[in-house]
Structures are given as C-alpha cells and as structure tokens.
Design an enzyme around this catalytic site. Structure first.
Site, mmCIF file in Angstrom:
data_model
loop_
_atom_site.group_PDB
_atom_site.id
_atom_site.type_symbol
_atom_site.label_atom_id
_atom_site.label_comp_id
_atom_site.label_asym_id
_atom_site.label_seq_id
_atom_site.Cartn_x
_atom_site.Cartn_y
_atom_site.Cartn_z
ATOM 1 C CB SER A 1 41.680 32.539 31.330
ATOM 2 O OG SER A 1 40.572 32.091 32.098
ATOM 3 C CE LYS A 2 38.962 36.438 25.497
ATOM 4 N NZ LYS A 2 38.674 35.787 24.235
ATOM 5 N NE ARG A 3 38.627 29.436 33.299
ATOM 6 C CZ ARG A 3 39.235 29.318 34.464
ATOM 7 N NH1 ARG A 3 38.542 29.264 35.579
ATOM 8 N NH2 ARG A 3 40.555 29.226 34.518
ATOM 9 C CG HIS A 4 40.172 34.492 36.416
ATOM 10 N ND1 HIS A 4 40.949 33.711 35.592
ATOM 11 C CD2 HIS A 4 40.015 33.790 37.560
ATOM 12 C CE1 HIS A 4 41.264 32.592 36.227
ATOM 13 N NE2 HIS A 4 40.706 32.619 37.417
ATOM 14 N N GLY A 5 37.051 37.443 34.195
ATOM 15 C CA GLY A 5 36.579 38.795 33.904
ATOM 16 C C GLY A 5 37.489 39.429 32.876
#
Ligand code: GLU
Length: 503
Positions: free
Chosen positions: A263-267
C-alpha cells in the site's frame, strides 16, 4: 487499439480465435503496482496464446469513480507497453444492458426486488452475533426475499437470491478447487436502490462484470486474489443468466517488505511514479512478471519476448509476491547494461529531451554514432535514466559544474596542480594523433616530468573535464569529448583549481 464492440448492445466483434481476456480497472485511483501486474499477466497470456486482450473501464459507481483518472491509467498501461486489442469500453455507457440482465434474473426468479434503504446493508449483508466461541458471522437474508418488504416506498433495488442450501464451486487455475457454502454468501445487490437521482438503478460491480464478461465472450478471468470472495457470487450469476463461467485464475497478492499487503505506506505504488524516477519499462515488466510467476529454473533476466514465450497460468505461484525495491533497481541496471544499444538510445534521447540537453545532430549520421558510443561508455555506471542528465551531464553539455566533494578530494592535495594541468592541455594539443594511447602517453609524460603519480593527474583531470569523481575511464572519456573540449575544459578549470589549491 480500436473498439470492435458496439458499446450499447455489447455485441462482441473481433475476428481472432483463441482466448479472450480482459483488464478491468475502476478509475478510483492511479494504475498501481498490483493493477499493473494483473494487466501484464493478462497481456502475457493473450500474446502467448494468440488471443485477444480487452480493456474495460469499470466506472459504474458514479460516487467513487473519477473520469479524469482514466487517462492516467491508460498512460501507465502505455508506458508499460501493454497493448490491448479491444476497448477501452466504458461500463457507464452500457447501463441498459445491465438493467436488462437484472430484469432477466427477476423474471426467472433468481433475483428479487428489495425495498430496504441501502444504509441498512452498508458494510455488507452480514450481522454478527455473540456465540459460544465469540463473534459469529451470520448472513442476513432480506425480508423482501420472501415478499415481505419492510417498506414499499420509492424505487426498489434488485438483489440476487442466493440458494438457501448447498455449495458453489469453481476450479481456480491457480488455487485449485474452491468451494463456498451458500449460507456464507449474502444476497448481493445487482441494481442499487436509489440514493438520490444519480444512483437510481445503478448496476453493481458484480452484475456489470458478469454481464460484460458474457457479452465480451471472456474465456479467462485473470485478476488479483482479493477477488476470490467475489467469484462464487459471479458463478451463481452466470448460472442465472444461462451462461458458462469462464476459467478463473486468481493471482497471489503483492506484499511490501514487511509482509503486509502493498500500500502507499510502503512508498510509491503508482506505475507512473516509477516512469518518472527513470526506470526502464522493460525492466519494470521483468520485475513485475516475477511477482507471482516463475518460469521455473533460476533465470531471472527475461526479456519481454521470453516472458511471453514462457508464460502459462500453470506457473503462476500461490505464494504472495514481495515487492523489493532493491530488486527492481537491480533489474534496471541489468537492462541498462545489457540491452542492445539501439534499444536503449530512444530512452536516453527521451531523458535528454526532458532535461533539455538533447541536440538534433545526435539523431543520425556521425552524430548518432557518437551518441551511441557515449551512451555505451556511460551505461555501466547508470542506475536510473536521469543519471544521464545529472552526473553524466558534461558529456552532453558544456554547462556543468564541479562536484564539491570531488573538488575537495582531488584538487586540493597538490599545490602545483594548476601548472600541471596547463602542461597537460599543451601536451594534448601537440599530439599528432588523438587516440587512447596517445592521450595516456601524454598524461604519463607530464606526471613523470612533474614528479607526481599519474593517478593524481588522472583524478584531477577527470574532475576538470566532466565535473565528477565517478565517471567512465579517463582516456575513453577524453575520446568521447574530443580534443577541443578536453583541452578547452582543462584550461577553463584552472582558476577553479587554483582556488581549491589555495583554500
Ligand atoms: N474493477 C475491478 C477492480 O478494479 C476488476 C475486478 C475484476 O477483474 O473482475 O478491482
């Protein structure tokens, strides 16, 4: 990429035999890594099998879809080099077809009118009860199913009547036999009940996807494993509409380095952000291909033609793929180094155009030859395309600056450096021939006469002519730049070298 289907009637055209697959994004965001992997596997499959790939925009949910996002999705697909054969079809233009299918289900008794407010079922048609072992999930069957509507006001929605007993099965080409108890499947909505003018009679994803997969004669539904729970509903719907379900092939999930779903949390997860960073599309394709698929054996560097040649659903893995950025970078450097130079040049040209360094004289003839040689010289040290305009800038432009750290390291040590570099410029100007050995001989001669190590002059000269400490071998760089540039740059650097020596 032309439409060969009447968007209103849904009659599929297309002369090709062979399987028909589709990529069916909803324009609720950009094309992300997971969607791109799904698109790619559909495309590999279609190309391998000599089939047809259809692009379908699933935009029936007017509240969540943003039409302006479609162009971004197409841009991502185009960058990835995925060529669809039909479409893009827009579900928003095919509403009548879905309504007719819902009517068919009502007529044959596999669906019912539901008068309940949508809110009642928000979050799914499930209720939770305290049981002996904790919370128990229980499917709520709507009272409307038995003809006892809670209210009969306004326009009703349409729900599918899931059989009360038994199971729904399908054979997944990746995950094998799947079986779901019908008790676990809610009476899913086919047409929404009105939530204001705009959503009146709006078809749901389940209905529109199945109606289109039938109308478009889709033979294989290849999509993310997050859709497995939709599949039994869709299988039931196929039956109600009198059609054979296609082959389903669900692809394993893509996880981040911490093993949670990407997800966006991973970049960055948007495909175009990787384009903007300067990854090569073919490297990105190779990397994505191995997220959930393996050719068998340990070969990893597989050109797109090889991926297409080897692709099969049997080799899709059941284990989740892990998105490893370092691996993606490894693929990029591999492609930068190994591609036939003529295939790399257009990418470098596009990069130099973006950075306004491109000169038309490099497009053909001797200019092109020089360009190819120079890119070949630079590529072993390039990680991403913008490196061609940043640290290699001095190869394409006379306007460059001296890297501060390089100056500090290589210009400061020897107080007589300006004198030696001046002598080197003179020696190079006097050479009868301009080639690797002659340049080297000249430099070593100056170093010897000056009583300094050749390395001192080599490093100092490199910074003077290309501005960087890390660059291709010096004498090859000199040849690429040409005598006039090299001697001109050596002389032009003298005041700056002097300044460094004094500091
Ligand atoms: N529109 C769905 C999505 O974007 C596609 C589901 C499917 O392939 O059936 O996830």
């Amino acid at each position: 990429m032309t439409s060969t289907m009447d968007s209103k009637t849904g009659a599929a055209g297309g002369a090709k035999s062979g399987p028909r697959v589709r990529f069916a994004p909803s324009p609720t965001g950009y094309l992300h890594v997971g969607g791109a992997r799904t698109a790619l596997f559909n495309w590999f499959f279609a190309r391998h099998e000599g089939g047809t790939m259809i692009l379908r925009i699933e935009d029936t949910d007017a509240e969540r879809n943003k039409p302006e996002l479609v162009e971004g999705i197409l841009e991502g697909l185009r960058w990835l080099g995925i060529e669809w054969d039909e479409g893009p079809y827009h579900q928003s233009e095919r509403t009548e077809l879905y309504r007719a299918a819902a009517q068919k289900c009502l007529d044959n008794g596999s669906a019912y009118l539901c008068y309940c407010a949508a809110e009642r079922y928000a979050g799914g048609d499930h209720a939770e009860e305290e049981g002996a072992g904790g919370k128990v999930r229980r499917v709520v069957r709507c009272a409307c199913r038995d003809g006892k509507p809670t209210s009969a006001e306004g326009q009703p929605g349409v729900r599918f009547k899931v059989p009360l007993g038994g199971t729904t099965r399908f054979q997944d080409a990746v995950f094998g036999a799947r079986e779901f108890s019908n008790e676990e499947i809610e009476d899913f909505v086919l047409l929404r009940s009105p939530r204001g003018e705009e959503t009146a009679g709006q078809p749901t994803y389940q209905l529109a996807a199945v109606v289109d997969d039938i109308a478009m004669r889709i033979t294989h539904v290849i999509r993310g494993a997050d859709h497995i729970s939709n599949t039994p509903k869709q299988v039931l719907l196929y039956g109600a509409l009198g059609a054979e379900p296609p082959v389903f092939a669900h692809l394993p999930l893509i996880l981040g380095a911490d093993r949670t779903r990407l997800s966006k949390r991973h970049g960055a997860t948007s495909v175009t952000s990787y384009r903007d960073e300067g990854f090569l599309p073919e490297a990105f394709r190779n990397f994505l291909a191995l997220l959930g698929w393996s050719a068998g054996g340990d070969q990893e560097f597989l050109r797109t033609s090889e991926l297409i040649g080897k692709f099969s659903l049997e080799h899709v893995l059941r284990t989740n793929g892990v998105f490893d950025r370092a691996k993606l970078e490894w693929f990029n450097t591999q492609y930068l180094q190994k591609l036939p130079i003529e295939e790399l040049l257009p990418e470098v040209e596009a990069e130099l155009k973006r950075s306004k360094l491109w000169k038309e004289e490099w497009a053909s003839g001797a200019g092109h030859e020089w360009f190819a040689k120079t890119v070949d010289l630079l590529r072993p040290r390039v990680r991403l395309l913008p490196d061609f305009s940043s640290w290699s800038r001095a190869f394409f432009s006379d306007e460059f600056s001296y890297n501060e750290a390089a100056r500090e390291k290589f210009w400061k040590k020897e107080p007589r450096l300006p004198e030696f570099l001046g002598q080197l410029a003179g020696a190079l100007e006097a050479l009868a021939e301009w080639n690797h050995d002659a340049c080297e001989h000249a430099l070593r001669g100056v170093a010897e006469a000056a009583g300094v190590k050749a390395g001192v002059l080599i490093n100092a000269t490199r910074v003077a002519i290309v501005g960087e400490a890390v660059a291709p071998p010096l004498f090859e760089s000199m040849l690429a730049l040409g005598r006039e540039r090299v001697t001109g740059r050596l002389r032009a650097a003298l005041p700056a070298v002097q300044e460094s020596c004094k500091a």
